[in-house]
Design a protein around this motif. Structure first.
Motif, PDB file in Angstrom:
ATOM      1  N   ASP A   1      36.583  45.552  41.940  1.00 42.51           N
ATOM      2  CA  ASP A   1      36.125  46.198  43.162  1.00 42.51           C
ATOM      3  C   ASP A   1      35.948  47.704  42.988  1.00 42.51           C
ATOM      4  OD1 ASP A   1      38.937  46.067  42.788  1.00 42.51           O
ATOM      5  OD2 ASP A   1      39.232  46.861  44.800  1.00 42.51           O
ATOM      6  N   GLU A   2      36.463  48.276  41.898  1.00 38.19           N
ATOM      7  CA  GLU A   2      36.351  49.711  41.650  1.00 38.19           C
ATOM      8  C   GLU A   2      35.250  50.043  40.652  1.00 38.19           C
ATOM      9  OE1 GLU A   2      40.130  51.205  40.432  1.00 38.19           O
ATOM     10  OE2 GLU A   2      41.244  50.154  42.003  1.00 38.19           O
TER      11      GLU A   2
ATOM     12  N   LEU B   1      39.209  36.689  37.987  1.00 39.95           N
ATOM     13  CA  LEU B   1      38.629  37.957  38.406  1.00 39.95           C
ATOM     14  C   LEU B   1      39.532  38.553  39.478  1.00 39.95           C
ATOM     15  CD1 LEU B   1      35.903  39.520  37.856  1.00 39.95           C
ATOM     16  CD2 LEU B   1      35.099  38.539  40.000  1.00 39.95           C
ATOM     17  N   SER B   2      40.084  39.742  39.206  1.00 45.92           N
ATOM     18  CA  SER B   2      40.940  40.424  40.179  1.00 45.92           C
ATOM     19  C   SER B   2      40.133  41.498  40.884  1.00 45.92           C
ATOM     20  CB  SER B   2      42.153  41.043  39.467  1.00 45.92           C
ATOM     21  OG  SER B   2      42.983  41.706  40.400  1.00 45.92           O
ATOM     22  N   CYS B   3      40.147  41.470  42.211  1.00 45.18           N
ATOM     23  CA  CYS B   3      39.258  42.352  42.976  1.00 45.18           C
ATOM     24  C   CYS B   3      39.982  43.064  44.111  1.00 45.18           C
ATOM     25  CB  CYS B   3      38.076  41.560  43.523  1.00 45.18           C
ATOM     26  SG  CYS B   3      38.547  40.054  44.419  1.00 45.18           S
ATOM     27  N   GLY B   4      41.266  43.336  43.962  1.00 46.14           N
ATOM     28  CA  GLY B   4      42.018  44.032  45.007  1.00 46.14           C
ATOM     29  C   GLY B   4      43.507  43.858  44.806  1.00 46.14           C
ATOM     30  N   GLN B   5      44.280  44.352  45.770  1.00 45.16           N
ATOM     31  CA  GLN B   5      45.734  44.340  45.651  1.00 45.16           C
ATOM     32  C   GLN B   5      46.399  43.168  46.364  1.00 45.16           C
ATOM     33  OE1 GLN B   5      47.602  46.579  43.814  1.00 45.16           O
ATOM     34  NE2 GLN B   5      45.586  47.195  43.066  1.00 45.16           N
ATOM     35  N   ARG B   6      45.674  42.426  47.171  1.00 42.37           N
ATOM     36  CA  ARG B   6      46.299  41.352  47.931  1.00 42.37           C
ATOM     37  C   ARG B   6      46.725  40.207  47.016  1.00 42.37           C
ATOM     38  NH1 ARG B   6      42.129  39.550  52.319  1.00 42.37           N
ATOM     39  NH2 ARG B   6      40.849  39.558  50.429  1.00 42.37           N
TER      40      ARG B   6
END
Length: 717
Positions: A326-327, A348-353
């Protein structure tokens, strides 16, 4: 038959009239805005030649005299009719002119297409090396039936990204998995996300977490908080206990996730750290985390250094997870690195949740997102390029003829589906609702549910009553026809499962059920009173009583003779299924129950693809259990395919739709793709070949078939 005039409120309404009246082969001659909305002149393709000849003969003397003789005023309708005649005449003259002129050569087409492909790929951040590979494989002519230039590019890039066969392969395989990578890449958060996904699918009994990070303040405490929430064991490495000794104490765990200390790729201690991870008695699988926001040079250096450290430790580094997507301004550099470093991308990691922001990899969507920035820059050029890709050596086709070809392809394939797939027309009617205002879609959809036939249903595949992963809605229940085709069922609001099962039994005549988990006491009792066979999907860590001893299902004696052995198409590949079963009890004083295990392996080898477990009542006959197990395995892909269909429909520009309609369409398309994938009749085999050809693919699986169906639906809308 002559040129026909169609009038409607919108272009979509008029085009629907054209298709219904003249068929998908109709050619559009002209269009204009009128007080009523939009007016279109169209003609059936078969009548074009006759009309053209007649129009040329009739118009020739009038054209000659028009320059010297005044023409009386005519009505708008008369003018528009005259325009159609002139258009037909001009089309004939254009054809004659083109037949006298030299056609475009394949080289000219290649140059235009090469420039577009090169700009798209480079703008997205991919390397020049990849551009040269793509250009070397570029077909001289891309026909519409094989997908346009963009579709070809998506397929080529997607095929180069390595992904696991199953989205849960990493978690299902178990063992010891160590997350490694530079400082700040997100190892601790990703460890918690993976642990959450494991608990969701397998429960918390077979999982343990280990933190080796003794440098970063709060690292162990952060992981301990997640472990406490999930109810799993967590261990922090200390000087008194080595990692080797600790892992030896955790051999009863199916999966051990190790959160390691972050270390720069230039840190001299890196080789030592990786060596310590892999120095135990148990094999350790290394999982490299890559920051999507990093520069290409940094990514390449990270991969090379960590791969070298793994080689020095006597292991291979083959797996990775993409973090902080996401960054990232562009995904191209990262995907390019993964391709050329031959890494397999799992998540795929796209945030902190936790766990929502860790999703399985969808290669098609990932490539589309990577190329989005390039398409923005080349949006004005794309139509010209795509127009040149359909130039042949004998003629230049008009845009309406190109659309007509796509329509003929879709019409032919849809006709096969209408003939052989029961109630395919219901999906088509649901698709037609997209043109209606959102306020009317829900009303019309409820009418469609009533059209789904309530007959010939062999079983019901009951869905888990929790949101589908990555979506905010529930997977619907599916009734399986005698032919195995899934048919959607609408649950009654606020009704319990017993009421739903009773309704299905009374209304559909269903006598067997596939449950997503162990039934609660009321459901179990209701089914037992009627001796209805059922199976319940459970994980291998479920405890049962076998021969007066308490054990997990995975611990049942493996030497048990096979109850059945057969072949199955599973997730796009042919597998051999071996079924075993044991008499067990849920509790020492409970009634007898059947435990079933299916081992899926590659034919003629010992390579295990997957393993599943079920529980069934003791009164269920073996034949019923085997039938239900195979039905459940055939539809194991449905949730993932439904998510894929939902994403494709959202990405297609079909916005402002009722969510229930999108859910209906997504599930129906996914069910159709799943059905087509495992059907082995001649019509299904031929249809699969044609659907794969739509996307320019030679091989197929349910995912490819789903893409092709969505592509045809969208392009012919």
């Amino acid at each position: 038959m002559s040129v026909k005039r169609f009038v409607g409120a919108t272009t979509r309404d008029v085009m629907r009239q054209v298709r219904l009246t003249l068929g998908p082969e109709a050619l559009i001659l002209a269009s204009r805005e009128v007080p009523e909305g939009v007016e279109i002149l169209a003609i059936a393709e078969d009548d074009l030649g006759v009309m053209t000849q007649g129009a040329v003969a009739a118009e020739a003397p009038q054209v000659k005299s028009a320059a010297v003789t005044p023409t009386p005023a005519a009505s708008p309708d008369t003018d528009f009719a005259a325009l159609s005649s002139r258009l037909l005449s001009e089309m004939q003259e254009m054809r004659e002119m083109l037949s006298r002129q030299p056609t475009h050569t394949d080289t000219e087409v290649d140059h235009s297409l090469q420039a577009w492909v090169q700009r798209c790929v480079l703008d997205a951040g991919f390397s020049q090396q990849l551009v040269e590979e793509l250009l070397s494989e570029l077909p001289p002519v891309l026909l519409v039936e094989q997908g346009n230039a963009a579709d070809w590019l998506y397929q080529q890039l997607s095929a180069r990204i390595l992904v696991p066969d199953s989205e849960l392969e990493l978690l299902n395989a178990g063992g010891v998995v160590a997350l490694i990578g530079p400082t700040g890449v997100g190892k601790t958060t990703t460890t918690a996300k993976l642990a959450s996904h494991y608990v969701l699918h397998h429960g918390n009994q077979g999982l343990a977490l280990i933190s080796t990070d003794s440098y970063r303040v709060g690292a162990k405490e952060q992981l301990a908080i997640y472990a406490d929430i999930l109810g799993v064991d967590m261990y922090a490495l200390s000087e008194e206990v080595s990692l080797k000794d600790l892992l030896n104490k955790l051999t009863d765990k199916h999966l051990v996730l190790v959160d390691t200390m972050g270390m720069s790729q230039r840190d001299q201690r890196l080789v030592e750290q990786v060596g310590q991870l892999c120095n135990g008695d148990l094999p350790v699988r290394l999982l490299l985390l890559l920051n999507a926001a990093s520069q290409r040079e940094t990514l390449a250096e990270v991969v090379d250094t960590y791969k070298a450290a793994a080689t020095a430790a006597g292991v291979q580094l083959q797996d990775c997870i993409l973090t902080k997507s996401d960054e990232a301004a562009r995904l191209g550099p990262l995907l390019d690195t993964i391709i050329y470093k031959k890494l397999r991308l799992h998540w795929l990691s796209c945030g902190q949740r936790v766990p929502e922001d860790l999703v399985p990899v969808d290669r098609q969507l990932l490539v589309r997102e990577a190329l989005a920035i390039a398409h923005t820059n080349t949006a004005q050029e794309t139509p010209k390029v795509l127009e040149k890709t359909v130039v042949t050596s004998t003629a230049v086709e008009s845009q309406s003829a190109v659309v007509s070809k796509t329509g003929r392809t879709a019409a032919g394939l849809f006709a096969v589906l209408e003939q052989h797939v029961p109630d395919f027309n219901v999906l088509q009617q649901a698709w037609a609702l997209i043109g209606l205002p959102v306020s009317l879609q829900a009303q019309r959809l409820s009418e469609l549910y009533s059209l789904i036939p309530q007959r010939d249903c062999s079983a019901v595949l009951w869905a888990r009553q929790k949101p589908l992963f990555g979506c905010a809605w529930l997977m619907p229940d599916l009734a399986l026809s005698d032919a195995g085709l899934p048919l959607l069922l609408a649950r009654q609001d606020n009704a319990d499962l017993v009421s739903h099962i009773a309704w299905a039994s009374d209304t559909l005549g269903v006598a067997s059920h596939i449950l997503p988990g162990l039934p609660e006491a009321p459901v179990w009792q209701w089914l037992a009173e009627r001796e209805m066979p059922w199976i319940a999907v459970v994980h291998g860590n479920t405890f049962v009583h076998f021969q007066d001893a308490r054990c997990k299902l995975v611990q049942l004696p493996s030497e048990q003779l096979a109850a059945y052995q057969g072949d199955l198409r599973y997730r796009g590949q042919s597998v051999q299924v071996v079924l075993q079963h044991w008499p067990v009890q849920m509790k020492s004083d409970s009634t007898q129950t059947q435990a079933w295990c299916a081992t899926l392996s590659v034919p003629n080898s010992e390579l295990v693809v997957d393993r599943y477990y079920w529980l069934a009542p003791d009164y269920a006959e073996m034949g019923d259990c085997i039938r239900l197990i195979f039905e459940q395995l055939r539809h194991d892909e449905l949730p993932g395919l439904t998510r894929q269909a939902w994403s494709l429909l959202e990405a297609s520009g079909l916005v402002a739709q009722d969510n229930e309609l999108l859910r209906f369409l997504s599930t129906s398309i996914a069910a159709l793709a799943c059905y087509l994938d495992y059907m082995q009749t001649r019509w299904a085999i031929d249809l699969r070949t044609h659907l794969a050809h739509v996307l320019g693919r030679r091989s197929y699986n349910a995912s490819v078939l789903l893409d092709a169906v969505v592509h045809l639906l969208v392009t012919t809308k």
